[in-house]
Design a protein around this motif. Structure first.
Motif, PDB file in Angstrom:
ATOM      1  N   VAL A  40      68.620  -6.480 -37.858  1.00  0.00           N
ATOM      2  CA  VAL A  40      68.448  -6.454 -39.319  1.00  0.00           C
ATOM      3  C   VAL A  40      69.163  -7.640 -39.948  1.00  0.00           C
ATOM      4  CG1 VAL A  40      69.010  -5.214 -41.441  1.00  0.00           C
ATOM      5  CG2 VAL A  40      68.071  -3.968 -39.504  1.00  0.00           C
ATOM      6  N   LEU A  43      70.109  -1.696 -43.257  1.00  0.00           N
ATOM      7  CA  LEU A  43      69.057  -2.253 -44.112  1.00  0.00           C
ATOM      8  C   LEU A  43      69.337  -2.013 -45.586  1.00  0.00           C
ATOM      9  CD1 LEU A  43      66.206  -3.504 -44.446  1.00  0.00           C
ATOM     10  CD2 LEU A  43      65.281  -1.199 -44.140  1.00  0.00           C
ATOM     11  N   LEU A  54      60.842  -5.277 -37.795  1.00  0.00           N
ATOM     12  CA  LEU A  54      61.966  -5.637 -36.932  1.00  0.00           C
ATOM     13  C   LEU A  54      61.542  -5.810 -35.480  1.00  0.00           C
ATOM     14  CD1 LEU A  54      64.713  -3.363 -38.505  1.00  0.00           C
ATOM     15  CD2 LEU A  54      64.288  -5.797 -38.921  1.00  0.00           C
ATOM     16  N   SER A  90      67.382 -10.874 -39.306  1.00  0.00           N
ATOM     17  CA  SER A  90      66.116 -10.993 -40.053  1.00  0.00           C
ATOM     18  C   SER A  90      66.341 -11.321 -41.520  1.00  0.00           C
ATOM     19  CB  SER A  90      65.318  -9.685 -39.953  1.00  0.00           C
ATOM     20  OG  SER A  90      65.878  -8.673 -40.771  1.00  0.00           O
ATOM     21  N   ALA A 109      66.765  -9.117 -43.806  1.00  0.00           N
ATOM     22  CA  ALA A 109      66.206  -8.045 -44.638  1.00  0.00           C
ATOM     23  C   ALA A 109      67.324  -7.179 -45.208  1.00  0.00           C
ATOM     24  CB  ALA A 109      65.253  -7.179 -43.829  1.00  0.00           C
ATOM     25  N   GLN A 110      67.245  -6.879 -46.485  1.00  0.00           N
ATOM     26  CA  GLN A 110      68.140  -5.922 -47.110  1.00  0.00           C
ATOM     27  C   GLN A 110      67.497  -5.342 -48.347  1.00  0.00           C
ATOM     28  OE1 GLN A 110      72.141  -6.677 -49.103  1.00  0.00           O
ATOM     29  NE2 GLN A 110      72.793  -5.521 -47.294  1.00  0.00           N
ATOM     30  N   ILE A 131      68.513   2.377 -38.514  1.00  0.00           N
ATOM     31  CA  ILE A 131      68.204   1.105 -39.180  1.00  0.00           C
ATOM     32  C   ILE A 131      68.641   1.121 -40.644  1.00  0.00           C
ATOM     33  CG2 ILE A 131      66.325  -0.415 -39.935  1.00  0.00           C
ATOM     34  CD1 ILE A 131      64.835   0.304 -37.379  1.00  0.00           C
ATOM     35  N   ASN A 132      68.358   2.209 -41.357  1.00  0.00           N
ATOM     36  CA  ASN A 132      68.667   2.266 -42.789  1.00  0.00           C
ATOM     37  C   ASN A 132      70.133   2.014 -43.140  1.00  0.00           C
ATOM     38  OD1 ASN A 132      65.986   2.770 -43.091  1.00  0.00           O
ATOM     39  ND2 ASN A 132      66.203   4.668 -44.227  1.00  0.00           N
ATOM     40  N   ASN A 174      59.458  -5.046 -45.619  1.00  0.00           N
ATOM     41  CA  ASN A 174      60.680  -5.670 -45.133  1.00  0.00           C
ATOM     42  C   ASN A 174      61.650  -4.616 -44.602  1.00  0.00           C
ATOM     43  OD1 ASN A 174      60.255  -8.482 -45.615  1.00  0.00           O
ATOM     44  ND2 ASN A 174      60.475  -8.093 -47.815  1.00  0.00           N
ATOM     45  N   GLY A 175      62.138  -4.842 -43.384  1.00  0.00           N
ATOM     46  CA  GLY A 175      63.098  -3.925 -42.786  1.00  0.00           C
ATOM     47  C   GLY A 175      62.480  -2.726 -42.100  1.00  0.00           C
TER      48      GLY A 175
END
Length: 325
Positions: free
Chosen positions: A317, A106, A169, A320, A322-323, A102-103, A163-164
């Motif tokens: 991600v 993100l 998620l 959504s 999100a960052q 994910i990172n 967030n994230g």
């Protein structure tokens, strides 16, 4: 001529002895303590599993496996630290899929590439998240939950660790696949998020099974559904969300990586020792009590698992919004 034959024979013996010595050195790994970096705080699921496996690896391989926690930036700080160490097998990353899969999407710059910078060693466990609600929540089961949210768009909120985060998620994926409209409330960590759900300030949260099972069993939380594709033996009466929402699946897997360039012989030694550990009865019993499904991914299977999750979570991600910079 006899003298030449003696010299040739001596050279052959020297070469053979030299190769045998090199082979013995390669086979001798490890010859000193191995540093296990956990890029998350002590006490979490990843840390618990890392300490259990490390203790057993020390027994298998005859050297200490020392766990060091390097938390921060969702796991990025500890992950980056592994890359500053030699690729010799004496520094291993014990991490989770939220950091590796994910990172990279993100964070604008997580400071590592999960594929180019690491050699996969083994995946050891899959941790489901549970959609938990406060006992006062009107819906008593998954069917009722889905219908209630559809009948009341934008009315209900879910808490997350930020967030994230994975539990954010998982909620975003629920919205997307079931056409629901839940309101997301991010917290600074899972503990305050869970506290507000227990206190009924927010009605629901996705929480890892190991962190929520005691509250579920005591009746302080009601389990609506598990995030994995199948039911979990620890909660056999709780359906998988995918039973009602086709294609819904998201787990947190736990895996070991080494810096890119670590010799294959070392990777093989670590993988085989880990497999031996996972076959021990007390390890299986501990996993069962934590609600962790045991995985037995070899390096190739772990690489495939990561590739699939990178693709899946990248889309979620981005959808959504999100960052983290």
């Amino acid at each position: 001529m006899p003298q030449l034959r003696k010299i040739a024979a001596g050279l052959c013996l020297l070469a053979t002895t030299g190769f045998a010595t090199l082979g013995a050195q390669a086979a001798a790994f490890p010859t000193k303590p191995v540093n296990i970096i956990v890029p998350h705080a002590p006490g979490g699921t990843n840390d618990i599993v890392a300490r259990l496996i490390s203790e057993k690896l020390a027994q298998q391989l005859g050297q200490p496996f020392i766990v060091n926690n390097r938390p921060g930036a969702g796991g990025n700080i500890g992950t980056q630290a592994v890359l500053r160490e030699p690729a010799d097998g004496y520094t291993i990353l014990f991490t989770v899929s939220s950091t590796q899969a994910i990172n990279p999407t993100l964070y604008k710059d997580p400071g590592f590439d999960p594929v180019k910078d690491f050699e996969p060693v083994a995946a050891v466990g899959s941790v489901p998240n549970v959609l938990c609600v406060n006992p006062s929540f009107p819906a008593k089961n998954l069917k009722e939950f889905i219908q209630l949210i559809k009948d009341n768009p934008d009315k209900y909120q879910y808490a997350s660790a930020g967030n994230g985060s994975l539990n954010h998620l998982l909620g975003a994926m629920l919205d997307s696949k079931a056409d629901l409209k839940l309101q997301h409330i991010p917290y600074r960590g899972v503990a305050p998020a869970m506290a507000d759900v227990l206190g009924n300030q927010v009605p629901m949260v996705f929480a890892s099974l190991p962190s929520s099972i005691s509250n579920i069993q005591s009746g302080k939380l009601r389990a609506i559904g598990v995030s994995t594709s199948a039911r979990n033996p620890a909660l056999p009466d709780v359906p998988a969300i995918g039973e009602e929402i086709p294609g819904y699946s998201g787990d947190l897997w736990i895996a070991m990586y080494a810096p890119k360039g670590t010799p294959k012989e070392v990777i093989d030694t670590l993988y085989k020792a880990t497999e031996a550990v996972l076959k021990e009865a007390d390890v299986k019993d501990r996993f069962d009590k934590l609600g962790i499904e045991m995985l037995h991914d070899n390096p190739e299977q772990l690489a495939q698992r990561l590739a699939e999750d990178l693709e899946k979570w990248s889309g979620i991600v981005k959808a959504s919004g999100a960052q983290i910079n």
